[in-house]
Each structure stands twice: as C-alpha cells, then as structure tokens.
Motif scaffolding. Structure first.
Motif, PDB file in Angstrom:
ATOM      1  N   PHE A 212       0.840  -1.192   0.000  1.00 15.88           N
ATOM      2  CA  PHE A 212       0.000   0.000   0.000  1.00 15.88           C
ATOM      3  C   PHE A 212       0.874   1.241   0.000  1.00 15.88           C
TER       4      PHE A 212
ATOM      5  N   CYS B  28      -2.218   0.892  -4.306  1.00 17.35           N
ATOM      6  CA  CYS B  28      -1.327  -0.229  -3.991  1.00 17.35           C
ATOM      7  C   CYS B  28      -0.513  -0.651  -5.204  1.00 17.35           C
TER       8      CYS B  28
ATOM      9  N   TRP C  89      -8.287  -1.757   1.912  1.00 11.68           N
ATOM     10  CA  TRP C  89      -8.025  -0.322   1.793  1.00 11.68           C
ATOM     11  C   TRP C  89      -9.310   0.489   2.025  1.00 11.68           C
TER      12      TRP C  89
END
Length: 227
Positions: A6, A158, A224
């Motif tokens: 990430f 990411c 996320w």
C-alpha cells in the motif's frame, strides 16, 4: 518483494540501464526464435515499461518506481521460451465499482497470459509518457466503453507483484457515478463483461479461474476501503 504494497503516493521515473540492454542483446537470436514460434496474428510487438527498482519511503508510504523500456516480444520470450531476461513489466489495473457492483471481464483465449480467465476491468500496460491516471482512464474507455465523465473518483492505492508472471500492477480504485454505467458495455475485447454484485465477485474469486493479480487487487481494495 511483497505481493501487495500500500502507498500514499507513487512516482515513475525513466532511467537507462546499459547492463540490462546488453543482457537483452545477448539473447536477441533466441528472442526472435520465440517470437516466430509463439506470436500469433493477435500479437503486436509494442513497447512496455520494465521495472528496474522499487524504492519505498516507509515514513510517508511513498513509492518510486525506476523503469526503462522493453519490447513485448522480449517479454513473450521470457514467458513462453523460458529465457531469464530480467523483465518485470509495469501495468495498471482497476477495481471499477458503483454501489454494490464491480466490473469483471473474461479474457479471450488469444492473450499470452491467463487465457479464458476472469479479471477486474480495466487492466493494461503502462505506456511511456503517460501517468497511471491517464492510462487507467484510457484503458477503461478502450476495454469497456465507459467514458471519463462517468468516473466519480479514481485513486491509486497499492502496488501488486505477480511472482508467477514477474509483473507489477499499480492498483486503482475507480468509482463510477452510478451502476447505470454498467449498461451497454463494449465487450469486444472480452468474451464476457458485466457488473457483478459483490457477493458474486467473491464467489467467482473462490471458485473460477481468475487472474492472480485480480484476486490480490480485490482483497487489497476491500482492506483499503475499510481504512
């Protein structure tokens, strides 16, 4: 290299690497032989960006990707001919969603990697001179017919590494204005494409043949999104 990294920011920097060029040149006869053997009528020898190095700033979660150009025929020789050419292509892939639907397509049988597999749409190589944002928007339009005006937000979050195919994907979250954008899709590049309910996507990922980076990207997107 981790499968999923990430980040808060990402930059792509073009560099020259003479040793990489010399390595490719030393394998040129074998590359041409593989191209003549494996390239079909649907294959085009375009250029791609090859990742030489990934630098991560752990303090602010920023990534810098150092890249140089390579040819598709060289990557095909690496995949099909078993040549170790040190090519790690850079691509962009997106989770395109609206409300509770996510866009999935089934790849044709003529592609080099994962023929007939399902994947998140869009996905494609990052071209030299283009930003990840320009590329992902162009890929979405070219692969599905979804216009830029239908995009509510688009964010890269990411970097995914496919160990099997030795390639990297910049993962993006693409939110559309509403699920009507999934109507009248252009499916000419796919055998099938449509918006699937989230639960159906989970079932497909668990049971069907799905491109590995799409599996990783979908799970990364879910994690996320909870942040």
């Amino acid at each position: 290299m981790e499968q999923v990294t990430f980040f808060s920011d990402i930059t792509v920097v073009d560099v020259e690497d003479e040793s990489f060029r010399n390595h490719l040149q030393s394998h040129q006869p074998a590359i041409e032989e593989c191209w003549n053997q494996y390239a079909g009528k649907d294959h085009f020898n375009g250029s791609l960006l090859n990742i030489l190095e990934v630098e991560a700033n752990k303090d602010n979660l920023a990534l810098q990707l150092k890249v140089c150009s390579a040819e598709y025929k060289q990557y095909l020789a690496q995949c099909k001919g078993g040549l170790d050419l040190h090519i790690r292509p850079l691509a962009v892939s997106g989770v395109t969603f609206a409300k509770d639907q996510v866009l999935l397509g089934q790849r044709t049988t003529s592609v080099t990697n994962y023929p007939g597999y399902f994947e998140l749409v869009p996905s494609g190589s990052l071209e030299a001179g283009k930003s990840w944002h320009e590329q992902i928007v162009d890929e979405l339009l070219g692969e599905s017919g979804i216009e830029p005006a239908m995009i509510q937000s688009c964010e890269a979050f990411c970097l995914i590494f496919d160990e099997g195919e030795k390639l990297f994907d910049i993962g993006c979250a693409i939110e559309l204005i509403d699920d009507s954008c999934f109507q009248n899709l252009d499916v000419s590049e796919y055998g099938e494409m449509k918006g699937y309910l989230l639960q159906k996507v989970k079932n497909l990922l668990a049971k069907e043949q799905v491109v590995p980076t799409s599996k990783l990207l979908f799970e990364a997107w879910r994690d996320w999104s909870k942040r």
